[in-house]
Design a protein around this motif. Structure first.
Motif, PDB file in Angstrom:
ATOM      1  N   GLY A   1       1.891 -13.002 173.628  1.00 27.90           N
ATOM      2  CA  GLY A   1       0.804 -13.975 173.616  1.00 27.90           C
ATOM      3  C   GLY A   1       0.745 -14.852 172.386  1.00 27.90           C
ATOM      4  O   GLY A   1      -0.201 -15.621 172.229  1.00 27.90           O
ATOM      5  N   ALA A   2       1.736 -14.746 171.499  1.00 28.20           N
ATOM      6  CA  ALA A   2       1.697 -15.529 170.262  1.00 28.20           C
ATOM      7  C   ALA A   2       3.112 -15.848 169.807  1.00 28.20           C
ATOM      8  O   ALA A   2       4.072 -15.202 170.216  1.00 28.20           O
ATOM      9  N   ARG A   3       3.212 -16.839 168.965  1.00 26.82           N
ATOM     10  CA  ARG A   3       4.494 -17.116 168.304  1.00 26.82           C
ATOM     11  C   ARG A   3       4.568 -16.152 167.128  1.00 26.82           C
ATOM     12  O   ARG A   3       3.684 -16.157 166.270  1.00 26.82           O
ATOM     13  N   VAL A   4       5.600 -15.347 167.086  1.00 27.94           N
ATOM     14  CA  VAL A   4       5.683 -14.275 166.096  1.00 27.94           C
ATOM     15  C   VAL A   4       6.692 -14.629 165.012  1.00 27.94           C
ATOM     16  O   VAL A   4       7.819 -15.024 165.291  1.00 27.94           O
ATOM     17  N   ILE A   5       6.260 -14.460 163.778  1.00 29.15           N
ATOM     18  CA  ILE A   5       7.101 -14.695 162.616  1.00 29.15           C
ATOM     19  C   ILE A   5       7.152 -13.400 161.822  1.00 29.15           C
ATOM     20  O   ILE A   5       6.112 -12.810 161.519  1.00 29.15           O
ATOM     21  N   ARG A   6       8.364 -12.933 161.513  1.00 31.82           N
ATOM     22  CA  ARG A   6       8.527 -11.740 160.675  1.00 31.82           C
ATOM     23  C   ARG A   6       8.644 -12.195 159.228  1.00 31.82           C
ATOM     24  O   ARG A   6       9.293 -13.176 158.919  1.00 31.82           O
ATOM     25  N   GLU A   7       8.023 -11.428 158.348  1.00 30.73           N
ATOM     26  CA  GLU A   7       8.032 -11.779 156.933  1.00 30.73           C
ATOM     27  C   GLU A   7       7.840 -10.529 156.095  1.00 30.73           C
ATOM     28  O   GLU A   7       7.237  -9.566 156.557  1.00 30.73           O
ATOM     29  N   THR A   8       8.314 -10.560 154.861  1.00 33.15           N
ATOM     30  CA  THR A   8       8.098  -9.438 153.954  1.00 33.15           C
ATOM     31  C   THR A   8       6.720  -9.578 153.305  1.00 33.15           C
ATOM     32  O   THR A   8       6.076 -10.623 153.401  1.00 33.15           O
ATOM     33  N   ASP A   9       6.294  -8.534 152.631  1.00 32.00           N
ATOM     34  CA  ASP A   9       4.958  -8.466 152.044  1.00 32.00           C
ATOM     35  C   ASP A   9       4.663  -9.610 151.078  1.00 32.00           C
ATOM     36  O   ASP A   9       3.559 -10.112 151.008  1.00 32.00           O
ATOM     37  N   LYS A  10       5.625 -10.036 150.314  1.00 32.50           N
ATOM     38  CA  LYS A  10       5.420 -11.110 149.334  1.00 32.50           C
ATOM     39  C   LYS A  10       6.005 -12.428 149.838  1.00 32.50           C
ATOM     40  O   LYS A  10       6.398 -13.278 149.065  1.00 32.50           O
ATOM     41  N   GLY A  11       6.031 -12.605 151.152  1.00 31.89           N
ATOM     42  CA  GLY A  11       6.632 -13.791 151.752  1.00 31.89           C
ATOM     43  C   GLY A  11       5.798 -15.039 151.573  1.00 31.89           C
ATOM     44  O   GLY A  11       4.641 -14.990 151.115  1.00 31.89           O
ATOM     45  N   PRO A  12       6.339 -16.183 151.971  1.00 33.46           N
ATOM     46  CA  PRO A  12       5.653 -17.456 151.766  1.00 33.46           C
ATOM     47  C   PRO A  12       4.349 -17.614 152.562  1.00 33.46           C
ATOM     48  O   PRO A  12       3.427 -18.257 152.097  1.00 33.46           O
ATOM     49  N   ALA A  13       4.264 -17.032 153.750  1.00 30.46           N
ATOM     50  CA  ALA A  13       3.030 -17.184 154.542  1.00 30.46           C
ATOM     51  C   ALA A  13       1.893 -16.386 153.930  1.00 30.46           C
ATOM     52  O   ALA A  13       0.761 -16.881 153.834  1.00 30.46           O
ATOM     53  N   THR A  14       2.160 -15.143 153.523  1.00 31.71           N
ATOM     54  CA  THR A  14       1.094 -14.359 152.902  1.00 31.71           C
ATOM     55  C   THR A  14       0.644 -15.017 151.598  1.00 31.71           C
ATOM     56  O   THR A  14      -0.533 -14.977 151.254  1.00 31.71           O
ATOM     57  N   ALA A  15       1.581 -15.663 150.897  1.00 33.96           N
ATOM     58  CA  ALA A  15       1.209 -16.393 149.678  1.00 33.96           C
ATOM     59  C   ALA A  15       0.435 -17.664 150.035  1.00 33.96           C
ATOM     60  O   ALA A  15      -0.585 -17.965 149.418  1.00 33.96           O
ATOM     61  N   ALA A  16       0.888 -18.392 151.051  1.00 36.33           N
ATOM     62  CA  ALA A  16       0.231 -19.645 151.439  1.00 36.33           C
ATOM     63  C   ALA A  16      -1.210 -19.404 151.885  1.00 36.33           C
ATOM     64  O   ALA A  16      -2.095 -20.200 151.586  1.00 36.33           O
ATOM     65  N   PHE A  17      -1.439 -18.303 152.595  1.00 35.77           N
ATOM     66  CA  PHE A  17      -2.786 -17.993 153.077  1.00 35.77           C
ATOM     67  C   PHE A  17      -3.538 -17.033 152.152  1.00 35.77           C
ATOM     68  O   PHE A  17      -4.650 -16.632 152.454  1.00 35.77           O
ATOM     69  N   ALA A  18      -2.925 -16.671 151.033  1.00 33.46           N
ATOM     70  CA  ALA A  18      -3.538 -15.772 150.047  1.00 33.46           C
ATOM     71  C   ALA A  18      -4.045 -14.486 150.699  1.00 33.46           C
ATOM     72  O   ALA A  18      -5.141 -14.029 150.422  1.00 33.46           O
ATOM     73  N   VAL A  19      -3.222 -13.883 151.548  1.00 35.12           N
ATOM     74  CA  VAL A  19      -3.612 -12.673 152.262  1.00 35.12           C
ATOM     75  C   VAL A  19      -3.573 -11.485 151.313  1.00 35.12           C
ATOM     76  O   VAL A  19      -2.563 -11.217 150.671  1.00 35.12           O
TER      77      VAL A  19
END
Length: 196
Positions: A135-153
């Motif tokens: 049901g979603a577009r899935v992106i795999r990433e490591t814990d310190k990846g760019p998306a978690t940094a971009a969204f400040a997760v």
């Protein structure tokens, strides 16, 4: 004999004081139990766990697990973004809710992304990625990846709604706390056009 009477009175007084304190503790525990029961349906406080509402993540693009390119700057509508981590009990509980939320979005209203945060060789992450891909577009990433940094997760699971002008319009720690979709269910959320 007077010492025995004095000792008995002292012990009796100590027992009475202990009884009064115990009754007070029990009363407080009942109050706390009622407060916890009332707050069970309340939204989970989510301040400072992702970018705040109104902030804009930096330009971000990635490849999904099926090789498709996604980019926030190319979005023509809102994007619902979820962050999940294998082994996280709360994430496990929210995956079906996230997929249900995605299915309830009216066709064309929003694109749905799911980030699975784990090491590349994590088998549990692959299982979660395949589950979310329904049901979603899935992106795999490591814990310190760019998306978690971009969204400040800073906690998992985390959910954001990003407008087409890349401003965060909602954040939540539970899918139930996201804005309710309006309109009918989507036919196939993960194949929505991204403008690429």
């Amino acid at each position: 004999m007077p010492y025995v009477v004095a000792a008995t009175v002292a012990v009796g007084l100590l027992c009475f004081i202990d009884l009064v304190l115990t009754v007070g503790v029990i009363r407080r525990l009942r109050e706390h139990t009622q407060l916890l029961a009332q707050g069970a349906g309340a939204p989970i406080p989510f301040k400072d766990m992702t970018l705040p509402v109104g902030a804009s993540p930096p330009p971000y693009s990635a490849l999904t697990i099926d090789g498709r390119h996604v980019s926030l700057s190319a979005q023509r509508g809102p994007t619902v973004v979820g962050f999940f981590m294998p082994g996280c009990d709360a994430c496990e509980e929210e995956i079906p809710e996230y997929l249900r939320y995605a299915a309830e979005l009216p066709d064309g209203q929003a694109d749905v992304w799911a980030f699975v945060i784990a090491d590349e060789d994590d088998e549990a992450a692959e299982v979660k990625a395949q589950q979310l891909a329904t049901g979603a577009r899935v992106i795999r990433e490591t814990d310190k990846g760019p998306a978690t940094a971009a969204f400040a997760v800073r906690a998992f699971p985390a959910f954001c709604v990003v407008s087409e002008d890349r401003a965060v319009t909602a954040t939540a720690g539970r899918v139930a706390d996201l804005p309710k979709p309006s309109g009918g269910p989507a036919d196939n959320r993960r194949h929505a056009t991204t403008g690429l």
